[in-house]
Scaffold this motif. Structure first.
Motif, PDB file in Angstrom:
ATOM      1  N   VAL A 169       0.825  -1.204   0.000  1.00  0.00           N
ATOM      2  CA  VAL A 169       0.000   0.000   0.000  1.00  0.00           C
ATOM      3  C   VAL A 169       0.863   1.260   0.000  1.00  0.00           C
ATOM      4  CG1 VAL A 169      -1.745   1.308   1.281  1.00  0.00           C
ATOM      5  CG2 VAL A 169      -1.912  -1.175   1.147  1.00  0.00           C
ATOM      6  N   CYS A 170       1.935   1.236   0.789  1.00  0.00           N
ATOM      7  CA  CYS A 170       2.835   2.389   0.892  1.00  0.00           C
ATOM      8  C   CYS A 170       3.445   2.744  -0.463  1.00  0.00           C
ATOM      9  CB  CYS A 170       3.919   2.085   1.914  1.00  0.00           C
ATOM     10  SG  CYS A 170       5.089   3.442   2.185  1.00  0.00           S
ATOM     11  N   TYR A 171       3.985   1.754  -1.155  1.00  0.00           N
ATOM     12  CA  TYR A 171       4.644   2.017  -2.434  1.00  0.00           C
ATOM     13  C   TYR A 171       3.640   2.303  -3.546  1.00  0.00           C
ATOM     14  CZ  TYR A 171       9.379   1.111  -0.859  1.00  0.00           C
ATOM     15  OH  TYR A 171      10.597   1.220  -0.231  1.00  0.00           O
ATOM     16  N   SER A 172       2.466   1.674  -3.488  1.00  0.00           N
ATOM     17  CA  SER A 172       1.435   1.949  -4.493  1.00  0.00           C
ATOM     18  C   SER A 172       0.962   3.394  -4.403  1.00  0.00           C
ATOM     19  CB  SER A 172       0.246   0.995  -4.301  1.00  0.00           C
ATOM     20  OG  SER A 172       0.623  -0.338  -4.547  1.00  0.00           O
ATOM     21  N   LEU A 173       0.711   3.866  -3.172  1.00  0.00           N
ATOM     22  CA  LEU A 173       0.240   5.244  -2.989  1.00  0.00           C
ATOM     23  C   LEU A 173       1.339   6.260  -3.283  1.00  0.00           C
ATOM     24  CD1 LEU A 173      -1.956   4.837   0.219  1.00  0.00           C
ATOM     25  CD2 LEU A 173      -2.727   5.093  -2.145  1.00  0.00           C
ATOM     26  N   ALA A 174       2.585   5.908  -2.973  1.00  0.00           N
ATOM     27  CA  ALA A 174       3.704   6.800  -3.309  1.00  0.00           C
ATOM     28  C   ALA A 174       3.822   6.953  -4.827  1.00  0.00           C
ATOM     29  CB  ALA A 174       5.004   6.262  -2.725  1.00  0.00           C
ATOM     30  N   ALA A 175       3.645   5.836  -5.550  1.00  0.00           N
ATOM     31  CA  ALA A 175       3.668   5.894  -7.012  1.00  0.00           C
ATOM     32  C   ALA A 175       2.482   6.698  -7.540  1.00  0.00           C
ATOM     33  CB  ALA A 175       3.636   4.475  -7.587  1.00  0.00           C
ATOM     34  N   SER A 176       1.314   6.534  -6.903  1.00  0.00           N
ATOM     35  CA  SER A 176       0.131   7.303  -7.302  1.00  0.00           C
ATOM     36  C   SER A 176       0.372   8.798  -7.128  1.00  0.00           C
ATOM     37  CB  SER A 176      -1.084   6.867  -6.475  1.00  0.00           C
ATOM     38  OG  SER A 176      -1.419   5.522  -6.729  1.00  0.00           O
ATOM     39  N   GLU A 177       1.155   9.158  -6.111  1.00  0.00           N
ATOM     40  CA  GLU A 177       1.471  10.569  -5.868  1.00  0.00           C
ATOM     41  C   GLU A 177       2.174  11.177  -7.080  1.00  0.00           C
ATOM     42  OE1 GLU A 177       1.858  13.721  -2.680  1.00  0.00           O
ATOM     43  OE2 GLU A 177       0.891  11.768  -2.631  1.00  0.00           O
ATOM     44  N   PHE A 178       3.148  10.469  -7.614  1.00  0.00           N
ATOM     45  CA  PHE A 178       3.875  10.983  -8.778  1.00  0.00           C
ATOM     46  C   PHE A 178       2.988  11.029 -10.016  1.00  0.00           C
ATOM     47  CE2 PHE A 178       7.630   9.806  -6.236  1.00  0.00           C
ATOM     48  CZ  PHE A 178       8.384  10.953  -6.384  1.00  0.00           C
ATOM     49  N   LEU A 179       2.123  10.021 -10.184  1.00  0.00           N
ATOM     50  CA  LEU A 179       1.222  10.014 -11.341  1.00  0.00           C
ATOM     51  C   LEU A 179       0.196  11.130 -11.243  1.00  0.00           C
ATOM     52  CD1 LEU A 179       0.580   6.195 -11.925  1.00  0.00           C
ATOM     53  CD2 LEU A 179       2.164   7.711 -13.122  1.00  0.00           C
ATOM     54  N   LEU A 180      -0.292  11.410 -10.044  1.00  0.00           N
ATOM     55  CA  LEU A 180      -1.229  12.520  -9.861  1.00  0.00           C
ATOM     56  C   LEU A 180      -0.559  13.860 -10.136  1.00  0.00           C
ATOM     57  CD1 LEU A 180      -3.115  11.321  -6.648  1.00  0.00           C
ATOM     58  CD2 LEU A 180      -4.098  11.581  -8.929  1.00  0.00           C
ATOM     59  N   LEU A 181       0.684  13.991  -9.702  1.00  0.00           N
ATOM     60  CA  LEU A 181       1.441  15.214  -9.991  1.00  0.00           C
ATOM     61  C   LEU A 181       1.671  15.369 -11.493  1.00  0.00           C
ATOM     62  CD1 LEU A 181       4.059  15.114  -7.094  1.00  0.00           C
ATOM     63  CD2 LEU A 181       2.278  16.834  -7.409  1.00  0.00           C
ATOM     64  N   ALA A 182       1.890  14.248 -12.179  1.00  0.00           N
ATOM     65  CA  ALA A 182       2.046  14.278 -13.637  1.00  0.00           C
ATOM     66  C   ALA A 182       0.740  14.698 -14.306  1.00  0.00           C
ATOM     67  CB  ALA A 182       2.498  12.913 -14.147  1.00  0.00           C
ATOM     68  N   ALA A 183      -0.393  14.181 -13.804  1.00  0.00           N
ATOM     69  CA  ALA A 183      -1.705  14.561 -14.348  1.00  0.00           C
ATOM     70  C   ALA A 183      -1.971  16.051 -14.131  1.00  0.00           C
ATOM     71  CB  ALA A 183      -2.799  13.724 -13.690  1.00  0.00           C
ATOM     72  N   MET A 184      -1.575  16.554 -12.966  1.00  0.00           N
ATOM     73  CA  MET A 184      -1.746  17.983 -12.686  1.00  0.00           C
ATOM     74  C   MET A 184      -0.869  18.827 -13.598  1.00  0.00           C
ATOM     75  SD  MET A 184      -1.780  17.609  -8.541  1.00  0.00           S
ATOM     76  CE  MET A 184      -2.043  19.329  -8.142  1.00  0.00           C
ATOM     77  N   ALA A 185       0.333  18.367 -13.876  1.00  0.00           N
ATOM     78  CA  ALA A 185       1.229  19.086 -14.782  1.00  0.00           C
ATOM     79  C   ALA A 185       0.645  19.114 -16.196  1.00  0.00           C
ATOM     80  CB  ALA A 185       2.607  18.422 -14.784  1.00  0.00           C
ATOM     81  N   TYR A 186       0.054  17.992 -16.606  1.00  0.00           N
ATOM     82  CA  TYR A 186      -0.583  17.933 -17.934  1.00  0.00           C
ATOM     83  C   TYR A 186      -1.761  18.893 -18.002  1.00  0.00           C
ATOM     84  CZ  TYR A 186      -3.040  16.072 -22.001  1.00  0.00           C
ATOM     85  OH  TYR A 186      -3.671  15.943 -23.206  1.00  0.00           O
ATOM     86  N   ASP A 187      -2.543  18.960 -16.929  1.00  0.00           N
ATOM     87  CA  ASP A 187      -3.679  19.877 -16.875  1.00  0.00           C
ATOM     88  C   ASP A 187      -3.214  21.322 -17.034  1.00  0.00           C
ATOM     89  OD1 ASP A 187      -6.492  20.729 -16.030  1.00  0.00           O
ATOM     90  OD2 ASP A 187      -5.256  21.632 -14.456  1.00  0.00           O
ATOM     91  N   ARG A 188      -2.142  21.693 -16.339  1.00  0.00           N
ATOM     92  CA  ARG A 188      -1.617  23.055 -16.448  1.00  0.00           C
ATOM     93  C   ARG A 188      -1.032  23.312 -17.839  1.00  0.00           C
ATOM     94  NH1 ARG A 188      -4.052  26.180 -14.575  1.00  0.00           N
ATOM     95  NH2 ARG A 188      -5.527  24.493 -14.781  1.00  0.00           N
ATOM     96  N   TYR A 189      -0.404  22.285 -18.404  1.00  0.00           N
ATOM     97  CA  TYR A 189       0.176  22.417 -19.752  1.00  0.00           C
ATOM     98  C   TYR A 189      -0.913  22.711 -20.782  1.00  0.00           C
ATOM     99  CZ  TYR A 189       2.013  20.868 -24.268  1.00  0.00           C
ATOM    100  OH  TYR A 189       2.357  20.798 -25.590  1.00  0.00           O
ATOM    101  N   VAL A 190      -1.994  21.939 -20.743  1.00  0.00           N
ATOM    102  CA  VAL A 190      -3.095  22.140 -21.691  1.00  0.00           C
ATOM    103  C   VAL A 190      -3.751  23.493 -21.458  1.00  0.00           C
ATOM    104  CG1 VAL A 190      -5.329  21.265 -22.491  1.00  0.00           C
ATOM    105  CG2 VAL A 190      -3.506  19.666 -21.896  1.00  0.00           C
ATOM    106  N   ASN A 230       8.693   3.416 -14.252  1.00  0.00           N
ATOM    107  CA  ASN A 230       7.344   3.820 -14.651  1.00  0.00           C
ATOM    108  C   ASN A 230       6.742   4.887 -13.747  1.00  0.00           C
ATOM    109  OD1 ASN A 230       7.388   2.058 -16.793  1.00  0.00           O
ATOM    110  ND2 ASN A 230       6.210   0.468 -15.775  1.00  0.00           N
ATOM    111  N   PHE A 231       6.990   4.766 -12.441  1.00  0.00           N
ATOM    112  CA  PHE A 231       6.267   5.608 -11.481  1.00  0.00           C
ATOM    113  C   PHE A 231       7.117   6.690 -10.827  1.00  0.00           C
ATOM    114  CE2 PHE A 231       4.009   1.378 -11.088  1.00  0.00           C
ATOM    115  CZ  PHE A 231       3.040   1.722 -12.027  1.00  0.00           C
ATOM    116  N   LEU A 232       8.386   6.747 -11.178  1.00  0.00           N
ATOM    117  CA  LEU A 232       9.236   7.822 -10.646  1.00  0.00           C
ATOM    118  C   LEU A 232       9.967   8.550 -11.771  1.00  0.00           C
ATOM    119  CD1 LEU A 232      10.461   9.389  -8.300  1.00  0.00           C
ATOM    120  CD2 LEU A 232      12.235   7.623  -8.138  1.00  0.00           C
TER     121      LEU A 232
END
Length: 282
Positions: A93-114, A193-195
């Motif tokens: 759970v710890c590593y899955s959520l940590a990876a999700s953190e980076f993917l969410l930050l990537a999604a937020m960066a894409y949102d700002r880019y668009v 993939n996640f970092l």
């Protein structure tokens, strides 16, 4: 008289540590949940940027809930023990959520880019369906990929049983008698993939944003800085502290997120002031 002065003092170090950790956990839950509730309640915050912020803050709550209850239980216990299966689950759970953190930050960066680089296409690209897909991928993809190496480790024989860590992390694999090459390969792929890939993607999008805003007017640069700066601070914060010290990662980062978004995001800050200072005009 001497007998009256012969008093035995007990140092309650464990209790003090419990109070500190319990207070930190409550602050994490309350601070993150407050901003999430504001985003849910106020319709003017029902935009992709704020939805991703809410998802990121909820991810911090889940991450902390996976860690803090066990730490608090250990503080009050004579022996700090955990079953191998439970430790594997916390690790997962710890590593899955940590990876999700980076993917969410990537999604937020894409949102700002668009939003900044392709403003006319923004309503079409960042539709509710696409946002839901990004959120589902951010949580499901790491959970699925980490499930394979964790599953392979479930029945592995252990040669050591002493684990000198605060939480169950990758050091758990050192207890195994024989290292699995398949598990090592999966963890390496997951690391990329996640970092590595999300961070490179975020850097690429913000470089593009910087180039576009540099060529634009002062007002465009101001708005871009207002929305992008908190995301970059969170990314740097999580990347540095997660790699520097696990205690800072589980204590400092979940408290840092709501403070940054509460202070730096104008609309969230306005609603926070209305919530806590209803008599003041914003």
């Amino acid at each position: 008289m001497d007998e009256d002065l012969n008093v035995t003092f007990i140092i309650l170090g464990g209790f003090v540590y419990f109070v500190i950790m319990f207070t930190a956990y409550i602050l994490i839950i309350c601070s993150n949940s407050t901003i999430v509730c504001l985003i849910v309640i106020h319709k003017n915050l029902h935009e992709p940027m704020y939805i991703f912020i809410a998802a990121l803050l909820m991810n911090s709550v889940l991450y902390s809930t996976n860690i803090y209850p066990k730490i608090l239980f250990d503080v009050l216990s004579e022996k700090q023990i955990i079953s191998y299966s439970a430790c594997l689950f916390q690790f997962y759970v710890c590593y899955s959520l940590a990876a999700s953190e980076f993917l969410l930050l990537a999604a937020m960066a894409y949102d700002r880019y668009v939003s900044i680089c392709k403003p006319l296409q923004y309503p079409t690209i960042m539709r509710k369906r696409n946002i839901c897909i990004l959120l589902v991928v951010a949580w499901i993809l790491p959970a699925g990929q980490f499930a394979v190496p964790i599953g392979l480790s479930a029945n592995v024989e252990l040669c050591e049983y002493s684990f000198q860590e605060v939480i169950c992390n990758s050091a758990l694999l050192k207890l195994q008698c024989e290292k699995s090459r398949v598990s090592s390969l999966y963890f390496t792929v997951a690391f990329v993939n996640f970092l590595i890939l999300p961070v490179l993607f975020i850097l690429f999008t913000y470089i593009r944003i910087f180039i576009i805003t540099y060529r634009s007017g002062r007002e465009v640069r101001r708005k871009a800085a207002q929305t992008c700066l908190p995301h970059l601070i969170i990314l740097i914060n999580f990347s540095c502290f997660a790699s520097f010290d696990i205690l800072l990662a589980i204590l400092y980062h979940p408290l840092f997120n709501p403070i940054i978004y509460g202070l730096k995001m104008k609309e969230i800050h306005k609603n926070l002031r209305k919530l806590f200072c209803p008599g003041k005009t914003v």
